[in-house]
Design a protein around this motif. Sequence first.
Motif, PDB file in Angstrom:
ATOM      1  N   TYR A 224       4.215   6.744   0.326  1.00 33.59           N
ATOM      2  CA  TYR A 224       5.584   6.820   0.859  1.00 33.59           C
ATOM      3  C   TYR A 224       6.331   8.006   0.248  1.00 33.59           C
ATOM      4  O   TYR A 224       7.008   8.765   0.960  1.00 33.59           O
ATOM      5  CB  TYR A 224       6.312   5.516   0.564  1.00 33.59           C
ATOM      6  CG  TYR A 224       7.736   5.465   1.079  1.00 33.59           C
ATOM      7  CD1 TYR A 224       8.013   5.067   2.375  1.00 33.59           C
ATOM      8  CD2 TYR A 224       8.802   5.836   0.262  1.00 33.59           C
ATOM      9  CE1 TYR A 224       9.305   5.020   2.853  1.00 33.59           C
ATOM     10  CE2 TYR A 224      10.105   5.791   0.731  1.00 33.59           C
ATOM     11  CZ  TYR A 224      10.354   5.387   2.024  1.00 33.59           C
ATOM     12  OH  TYR A 224      11.642   5.360   2.491  1.00 33.59           O
TER      13      TYR A 224
ATOM     14  N   SER B 286       2.975   7.653  -4.798  1.00 36.24           N
ATOM     15  CA  SER B 286       2.735   6.725  -3.700  1.00 36.24           C
ATOM     16  C   SER B 286       2.677   7.477  -2.371  1.00 36.24           C
ATOM     17  O   SER B 286       3.267   8.561  -2.236  1.00 36.24           O
ATOM     18  CB  SER B 286       3.848   5.677  -3.643  1.00 36.24           C
ATOM     19  OG  SER B 286       5.079   6.288  -3.278  1.00 36.24           O
TER      20      SER B 286
ATOM     21  N   TYR C 226       0.813  -1.216   0.000  1.00 35.04           N
ATOM     22  CA  TYR C 226       0.000   0.000   0.000  1.00 35.04           C
ATOM     23  C   TYR C 226       0.847   1.267   0.000  1.00 35.04           C
ATOM     24  O   TYR C 226       0.574   2.202  -0.757  1.00 35.04           O
ATOM     25  CB  TYR C 226      -0.942  -0.012   1.206  1.00 35.04           C
ATOM     26  CG  TYR C 226      -1.699   1.285   1.375  1.00 35.04           C
ATOM     27  CD1 TYR C 226      -2.770   1.591   0.559  1.00 35.04           C
ATOM     28  CD2 TYR C 226      -1.317   2.215   2.338  1.00 35.04           C
ATOM     29  CE1 TYR C 226      -3.451   2.789   0.697  1.00 35.04           C
ATOM     30  CE2 TYR C 226      -1.985   3.412   2.482  1.00 35.04           C
ATOM     31  CZ  TYR C 226      -3.058   3.696   1.658  1.00 35.04           C
ATOM     32  OH  TYR C 226      -3.718   4.889   1.788  1.00 35.04           O
ATOM     33  N   HIS C 227       1.873   1.320   0.827  1.00 42.13           N
ATOM     34  CA  HIS C 227       2.689   2.531   0.925  1.00 42.13           C
ATOM     35  C   HIS C 227       3.445   2.849  -0.359  1.00 42.13           C
ATOM     36  O   HIS C 227       3.805   4.011  -0.584  1.00 42.13           O
ATOM     37  CB  HIS C 227       3.688   2.401   2.078  1.00 42.13           C
ATOM     38  CG  HIS C 227       3.076   2.627   3.415  1.00 42.13           C
ATOM     39  ND1 HIS C 227       3.741   2.412   4.600  1.00 42.13           N
ATOM     40  CD2 HIS C 227       1.825   3.047   3.779  1.00 42.13           C
ATOM     41  CE1 HIS C 227       2.952   2.688   5.618  1.00 42.13           C
ATOM     42  NE2 HIS C 227       1.786   3.075   5.143  1.00 42.13           N
ATOM     43  N   HIS C 228       3.675   1.857  -1.207  1.00 46.49           N
ATOM     44  CA  HIS C 228       4.495   2.078  -2.404  1.00 46.49           C
ATOM     45  C   HIS C 228       3.690   2.000  -3.692  1.00 46.49           C
ATOM     46  O   HIS C 228       4.266   2.072  -4.773  1.00 46.49           O
ATOM     47  CB  HIS C 228       5.628   1.044  -2.440  1.00 46.49           C
ATOM     48  CG  HIS C 228       6.590   1.191  -1.302  1.00 46.49           C
ATOM     49  ND1 HIS C 228       7.609   2.109  -1.292  1.00 46.49           N
ATOM     50  CD2 HIS C 228       6.653   0.543  -0.098  1.00 46.49           C
ATOM     51  CE1 HIS C 228       8.282   2.012  -0.152  1.00 46.49           C
ATOM     52  NE2 HIS C 228       7.722   1.075   0.589  1.00 46.49           N
ATOM     53  N   ARG C 229       2.387   1.871  -3.579  1.00 47.31           N
ATOM     54  CA  ARG C 229       1.535   1.858  -4.771  1.00 47.31           C
ATOM     55  C   ARG C 229       0.992   3.264  -5.014  1.00 47.31           C
ATOM     56  O   ARG C 229       0.660   3.981  -4.073  1.00 47.31           O
ATOM     57  CB  ARG C 229       0.393   0.869  -4.579  1.00 47.31           C
ATOM     58  CG  ARG C 229      -0.569   0.782  -5.755  1.00 47.31           C
ATOM     59  CD  ARG C 229      -1.527  -0.376  -5.552  1.00 47.31           C
ATOM     60  NE  ARG C 229      -0.835  -1.655  -5.678  1.00 47.31           N
ATOM     61  CZ  ARG C 229      -1.391  -2.815  -5.379  1.00 47.31           C
ATOM     62  NH1 ARG C 229      -2.622  -2.865  -4.909  1.00 47.31           N
ATOM     63  NH2 ARG C 229      -0.716  -3.947  -5.529  1.00 47.31           N
ATOM     64  N   GLU C 230       0.916   3.652  -6.284  1.00 48.27           N
ATOM     65  CA  GLU C 230       0.474   5.012  -6.611  1.00 48.27           C
ATOM     66  C   GLU C 230      -0.951   5.242  -6.131  1.00 48.27           C
ATOM     67  O   GLU C 230      -1.850   4.432  -6.364  1.00 48.27           O
ATOM     68  CB  GLU C 230       0.556   5.245  -8.114  1.00 48.27           C
ATOM     69  CG  GLU C 230       0.124   6.653  -8.520  1.00 48.27           C
ATOM     70  CD  GLU C 230       0.246   6.908 -10.009  1.00 48.27           C
ATOM     71  OE1 GLU C 230      -0.289   7.928 -10.492  1.00 48.27           O
ATOM     72  OE2 GLU C 230       0.890   6.084 -10.686  1.00 48.27           O
ATOM     73  N   HIS C 231      -1.153   6.368  -5.454  1.00 48.33           N
ATOM     74  CA  HIS C 231      -2.468   6.762  -4.967  1.00 48.33           C
ATOM     75  C   HIS C 231      -3.091   7.690  -6.007  1.00 48.33           C
ATOM     76  O   HIS C 231      -2.484   8.682  -6.409  1.00 48.33           O
ATOM     77  CB  HIS C 231      -2.341   7.472  -3.616  1.00 48.33           C
ATOM     78  CG  HIS C 231      -3.620   7.539  -2.849  1.00 48.33           C
ATOM     79  ND1 HIS C 231      -4.654   8.376  -3.191  1.00 48.33           N
ATOM     80  CD2 HIS C 231      -4.061   6.855  -1.760  1.00 48.33           C
ATOM     81  CE1 HIS C 231      -5.646   8.236  -2.339  1.00 48.33           C
ATOM     82  NE2 HIS C 231      -5.311   7.304  -1.463  1.00 48.33           N
TER      83      HIS C 231
END
Length: 652
Positions: free
Chosen positions: A421, A419, A408-413
């Motif tokens: 992060y 991301s 979740y922290h490294h997937r594009e939002h």
Amino acid sequence: MLNDSEQYIKLIKGERCLYRGKIVRLRFMVDPETMFGEYEDTSITGSFPVKELKLLTAPTDEAHDVLLGASAAAYERAQGRLEIIQPLLHVIPTAARVAQIAEARGIGRSTLRRWLRLYRREGTVLALVDKEGKGGRGLSRLAPEVETVVQQVIEDHYKTLQGKAPAHVFEELKRKFHGSTLRAPTDKTLRSRIKQIDLKTQEATRLGTRAAKERFDPTKPNTLQAEYPLAVIQLDHALLNIVLVHEGTRQPMCRPWLTIATDVYSRMVVGIHLGFEAPGAGGTGLCLAHAILPKETWLSEREVTGVWPCWGPMEALHLDNAKEFHGIMLQRASEYYGIKLLYRPRKRPEYGGNVERLIKTIKFYIRRLAGALVMRPRGRRRLVMPQRAAFSLPEFERWLATYIVNVYHHREHTSLGMSPYERYTQGIYGVPSKPGIGPRPRYQDVRQIYRDFMPMVERSIQRYGVVIDRFHYYAEVLRPFIGSRDSGPEGPPRLFTFKRDPRDLSCVYFLDPTTRQYHDVPLANMGRPAISLWEQRQLVRQQLAINPDRTRLTEELIFKGLEGLEALEKAAIRKTGKVTKAARRLLDAAPKPAYVTNGTPVPMSDAPASFPAVQPTHGDSQDVEDAETAHLPPSFSDVTPFDDLDNGTFDS
């Protein structure tokens, strides 16, 4: 369309327009920037700059559609009409020419002249689009007294929270007209009246105002905007859509509760707490302590590889109006750490949209796991598949931490364009266009942070110690305060502050009023095993189901119930043979695999390679005994298992 309000000035003879507030009539063009004309009221002639000429009717402030109002079929017919009148646009439409084209196209001459007149007046193909005639559409053709009955039946039977189907409402309508001289309307008529009701009104009258607002009201953005990391943190609870198993017996238990905190600025998850206990002050405090503390040790204890660079107190905490968010513990701890508590409007979850969407995302990824709830194809009911449950609470906590830290922290939002992060690190360390706020302070005293956010209880201290939820606690540190009272010997008993960890009730923490330090106070019977608050409440619930008399519930009875559960667990482990690390401590007397030769047990490491090892099973005691004494003669070493088992019994 253009025939409703012309949006341009025709620079031709006879055109009427405004010049400095007065109506003028144009005659001819002097040059590209000047027109010659006369004032309509005085007939005085003159020259008028083209740039100062205005429409007689000022254009509307609001833009309106002039292109998409017609359907594709109507627009195609208008283009065909334009093609028909095209030969007459640049010539004088004499009677002979009009008659020739009308006869060739098979249309009336008056129709052709009407199309030509419309197009010349408006100058656009939209002038040739057929105007929709409303006729009797939407108007009732029923007798007034019949229409009144229909509307009354809809009001009394359809617009109700009972949610009757139109077929049931039609039955009521027929009953109303039974024996009447009036003719009852058809089912189709009733359904057409229902379709005329506004959808929001239908939803409000049949499902409630809240359901109507959630479906039809526009979604408003979160009122809180954060300009940097840890400025605003949203926190909420959720019952996850997965069934977990017992760590020892591997039997399905129940669904866990997740308390999660997310940073509004970066969408980073800053803290979590996972447990079986229902939401309360305990889960809230543990989640906040986890959010403030560094997480390297926490990750290593769960064997999770990754970086979770979130620590330090937040500036504001955005919460709903749950009871645990208004407790004394949270208010005092927040004041001490400089955290401002903000509450969203009641029953308005959209104001906590960030954490709500995060919970929805986590539940979506949980659906792929064994033991997750399966949605039925129709309806909103859910089906639990307990026979597929595989995760225990520690195992699922490890999965959840791995998903948050490494996925979740490294997937594009989508709303950030990067991301979480990356967004968080930019806010902390800055970018060329915007400086960062710098790393937050790292708290080192883990015990102190957890003590500050643990739920508190107040109790008086007696000769036997203190009693909290039927458990007796005592330590020598309590001795000076036994029998203390407020306002003299005759005053009420003095109350002292105790804190406890809902994950382990074998010890509470006493706040010494003189030194302001916490001291560990264990159970008076230190031989009791550790037990969680959830387990304690489950045992109390089971005992009350057997006997509702609460006065008989004692610490001894609760721990006897716990011993009974452990005995059941041990028996289940022996039957299933699924032995975990925790279960091995219960089965420390189980025999080890051995090879027996000439009546003497030999370690398996010394057994011949060709000899089939006999593995004991964790079944009943007789199975274990057979495994210990198993011995095969050498003559059986080459026998194939189940050799020639079929003796022809089932041959036809």
